[in-house]
Design a protein around this motif. Structure first.
Motif, short mmCIF file in Angstrom:
data_model
loop_
_atom_site.label_atom_id
_atom_site.label_comp_id
_atom_site.label_asym_id
_atom_site.label_seq_id
_atom_site.Cartn_x
_atom_site.Cartn_y
_atom_site.Cartn_z
N ALA A 91 6.99 21.54 24.28
CA ALA A 91 6.35 20.69 23.09
C ALA A 91 7.47 20.16 22.28
N ASP A 92 8.21 19.00 23.04
CA ASP A 92 9.32 18.17 22.46
C ASP A 92 9.09 16.84 22.55
N GLU A 93 8.92 16.14 21.35
CA GLU A 93 8.55 14.76 21.31
C GLU A 93 9.69 13.98 21.89
N LYS A 94 10.92 14.50 21.98
CA LYS A 94 11.85 13.75 22.26
C LYS A 94 11.97 13.55 23.96
N ASP B 35 6.42 25.48 18.01
CA ASP B 35 6.32 25.29 16.63
C ASP B 35 4.98 24.45 16.28
N LYS B 36 3.99 24.06 17.37
CA LYS B 36 3.12 23.33 17.14
C LYS B 36 1.88 23.82 17.97
N ARG B 37 0.60 23.57 17.48
CA ARG B 37 -0.79 24.05 17.87
C ARG B 37 -0.62 23.49 19.26
N VAL B 38 -1.18 24.16 20.23
CA VAL B 38 -1.39 23.53 21.50
C VAL B 38 -2.16 22.01 21.66
N ARG B 39 -3.17 22.30 20.92
CA ARG B 39 -3.82 20.83 20.83
C ARG B 39 -3.14 19.62 20.25
N GLU B 40 -2.18 20.02 19.27
CA GLU B 40 -1.17 18.91 18.83
C GLU B 40 -0.36 18.62 19.83
#
Length: 694
Positions: A121-124, A154-159
């Protein structure tokens, strides 16, 4: 039922429908440093292939076993490992995540049954994920997504799914949801199996009962999953509309079919470091991934009872010689089998080997579905289709390397290794087809082109470590030229008397500048036979000789030379004398023609995520680039293509800045456009450096 149990399907007693799919081949792919090598290690430990799970940092993993991979702590080539799970055989391929080594991934994709895309879960890393998924989509590969490092999320899975979805052309289908304990993830709920599991470090997860908020979250998430499946199943859609719970077997059938039809990408959760979620991943692969028969159909294999295989990778080992790693797609091949490539070259197999990282273990014949190494197939190259039939099989895949973006000039550290270096280059290119070796005769340089700084660094390290040829490197020489601005008429005379026959040649030539890009033109306007016809070709040769090294030190272009007058001696004139006279005329005349330096200008096209376009414009401008404009990249949402004209001298290390400004995913292509005058301090420095080098 524990994590080692079935997934809910109920085969007849004694039947094993999964094993009918044959040995399978699964690629582990994903962005750089997403945990692919660690996941391979966890899979091998969970399936009993190794006793203890090693780590990349400690240099104890099965993957990344080469000296270069361990030194840089990153995958630099595909790693193959064969294991078994619940009676079925699997070969897992750990593919490099860096874009610089992506060709190894692209080469193995055609022959695999499915891919596991490892990400976090890494936007980069979304642009990197998009590159990987696009390759899988273009080659029609079924794929799972393994959301790794879930313990650090550090985020919800749906996010997270919403964040990653733009990278995929098909829906990311959440198969599991996490069980939270405060701010930590303690386990997961399998939405298809409708069971909850609590993680146990390095051990099978423990089943727990669902209740309260976890139960309501499970029902909501399961309904969302079923809605997605119902988009391609009218019967399931009717059941959902009528509030009928579909049978569990039907749900699994739909999941398997949609995966194999590549209309969804199922998402599983886990942590490779702790081996959490690994058994559930293996179960999903066992029940839902297609087998070799479907892969053979996808590739268009025409076996007719013969053995057919696709070469995925080439290795040159110290003691075993050349090894061709191949997936057998039909028939059976063993020691002594004669394979013919699609080009018609034939070789006899000398040994069949099982793969486990860097080790090769001799084994018996390989059947359809198995991935093995064949020894001593001298003519086979990575990407070749092999057949044991009388006629060559049509090529099953054509994966061309991406255009190179960085070059270095290479020479052996010691002159005695020059011959060895040539042989090492040949083997290096066989192992890594994305490396291109070019001999530049003009500058007496051997140039290696590759996909980036690390790619070329690893290549030179392999030359020293694997092939025992230490090398030194430097930037390639830029293809500068020079031309003239002013015409001149000049005489060139060569006269020498040294006893016996002397040497005499006398010419008058007119030197003129030509339109840029014209090249070189030679004419003669001799009247009265002042220069005999048989000597005129020699004059042209002398002129050509002089143009190879102009007054500024570079080859001269865009010049017209016309022979208009001269004289000869009946005894002392010769071809050599007139050749020398022609050269003297140019050497004396060119400095008086206002010589000017020319630099090559290339058309550069950079592809990058849209949010990096402004950075690319700044980089191009800072490198004397003339920006021509930009458009959206065709077929790529959220990407642009920036075009500019740029001097060749500025392109040298351009890729380093491009990758730095695009989170490692930007790239470019370039081609020669024209030569342009370069004056002032920059030109003076180049000329001074050339003279100093000479």
């Amino acid at each position: 039922m524990g994590q080692n149990g079935s997934n809910g399907s109920s085969p007849a007693p004694g039947a094993n429908p999964i094993s009918k799919l044959g040995p399978r081949c699964i690629a582990l792919v994903g962005p750089f440093q997403s945990g692919k090598t660690t996941l391979l290690e966890a899979i091998l430990a969970r399936s009993g292939a190794i006793q203890r799970q090693g780590t990349v940092d400690a240099g104890s993993s099965v993957g990344d076993a080469s000296a270069q991979a361990r030194h840089h702590k990153m995958s630099v080539e595909a790693t193959f490992a064969t294991t078994s799970f619940m009676g079925d055989s699997y070969t897992f391929i750990d593919c490099p995540g860096s874009v610089e080594f992506i060709h190894d991934m692209r080469s193995v994709l055609p022959a695999i049954d499915a891919a596991v895309v490892v990400c976090e879960a890494d936007e980069k890393k979304v642009p990197q994920l998009q590159l990987i998924l696009r390759e899988l989509e273009d080659q029609n590969i079924p794929r799972f997504l393994f959301l790794n490092k879930i313990d650090k999320a550090d985020k919800r899975v749906r996010e997270t799914i919403k964040l990653l979805q733009p990278a995929s052309r098909v829906p990311l289908l959440l198969r599991q949801i996490p069980i939270w304990k405060g701010d930590l993830i303690a386990g997961f709920v399998d939405l298809a199996l409708e069971r909850a599991f609590v993680y146990k470090e390095y051990a099978p997860s423990q089943i727990v009962d669902l209740a309260g908020e976890d139960l309501s979250r499970e029902r909501e998430a399961r309904f969302t999953m079923l809605e997605t499946l119902a988009d391609h199943d009218d019967e399931l859609m009717e059941q959902l509309l009528e509030d009928i719970q579909p049978p569990r077997d039907k749900v699994f059938d739909d999941l398997a079919r949609d995966l194999r039809d590549r209309i969804v990408c199922p998402v599983l959760l886990g942590c490779a470091t702790r081996a959490n979620g690994v058994l559930r991943l293996l179960k999903a692969l066992r029940h839902e991934a297609p087998g070799v028969a479907e892969t053979a159909v996808r590739l268009g294999v025409q076996a007719n009872g013969d053995a057919v295989a696709l070469v995925l990778k080439t290795f040159h080992t110290t003691h075993g010689g050349k090894m061709s790693v191949a997936r057998v797609l039909a028939g059976q091949a063993g020691d002594g089998t004669t394979f013919t490539t699609s080009a018609g070259a034939a070789d006899r197999v000398s040994g069949v080997f099982k793969l486990m990282g860097s080790s090769f273990e001799k084994r018996g014949p390989a059947s359809a579905g198995e991935t093995v190494a064949f020894g001593k197939l001298d003519h086979a190259k990575t990407g070749d289709t092999l057949s044991s039939g009388k006629q060559p099989h049509a090529p099953l895949a054509d994966v061309k390397p991406l255009p190179p973006v960085l070059a270095i000039a290479v020479q052996a550290k010691e002159r005695k290794d020059d011959v060895k270096l040539g042989a090492a280059f040949a083997k290096l290119s066989e192992e890594d087809p994305s490396l291109t070796v070019v001999h530049n005769a003009e500058n007496h340089e051997v140039i290696i082109w590759g996909q980036g700084e690390m790619h070329l660094r690893v290549a030179t390290e392999r030359l020293a470590d694997r092939f025992a040829v230490p090398v030194v490197t430097h930037p390639p020489t830029v293809g500068y030229r020079e031309t003239i601005r002013k015409p001149i008429t000049i005489r060139g005379r060569h006269k020498k008397q040294s006893g016996g026959h002397g040497q005499f040649g006398d010419v008058v030539v007119e030197i003129k500048p030509l339109t840029r890009g014209t090249g070189f033109a030679f004419e003669e306007q001799i009247t009265g036979g002042v220069v005999p016809r048989n000597y005129i070709p020699a004059v042209e040769e002398g002129v050509t000789d002089a143009l190879q090294h102009g007054p500024l030190g570079f080859p001269v272009v865009d010049v017209s030379v016309t022979l208009i007058d001269g004289s000869y001696h009946t005894v002392d004139s010769s071809d050599m004398a007139f050749r020398t006279a022609g050269r003297i005329a140019l050497v004396d005349g060119l400095p008086q023609c206002q010589p000017v330096l020319l630099e090559p200008i290339h058309l550069v096209e950079i592809v990058c995520p849209t949010d990096a376009t402004a950075k690319m414009n700044a980089i191009l401008s800072g490198r004397r680039g003339q920006i021509l404009g930009f458009d959206t990249r065709e077929g790529w949402d959220g990407w642009d293509c920036v075009r500019a004209l740029m001097p060749e001298s500025e392109i040298g290390d351009l890729i380093i800045e491009v990758r730095s400004g695009t989170a490692g995913v930007g790239s470019f292509t370039f081609k020669f456009d024209h030569m342009a005058e370069l004056t002032g301090r920059a030109a003076d420095q180049i000329v001074a450096a050339r003279r100093a080098a000479e």
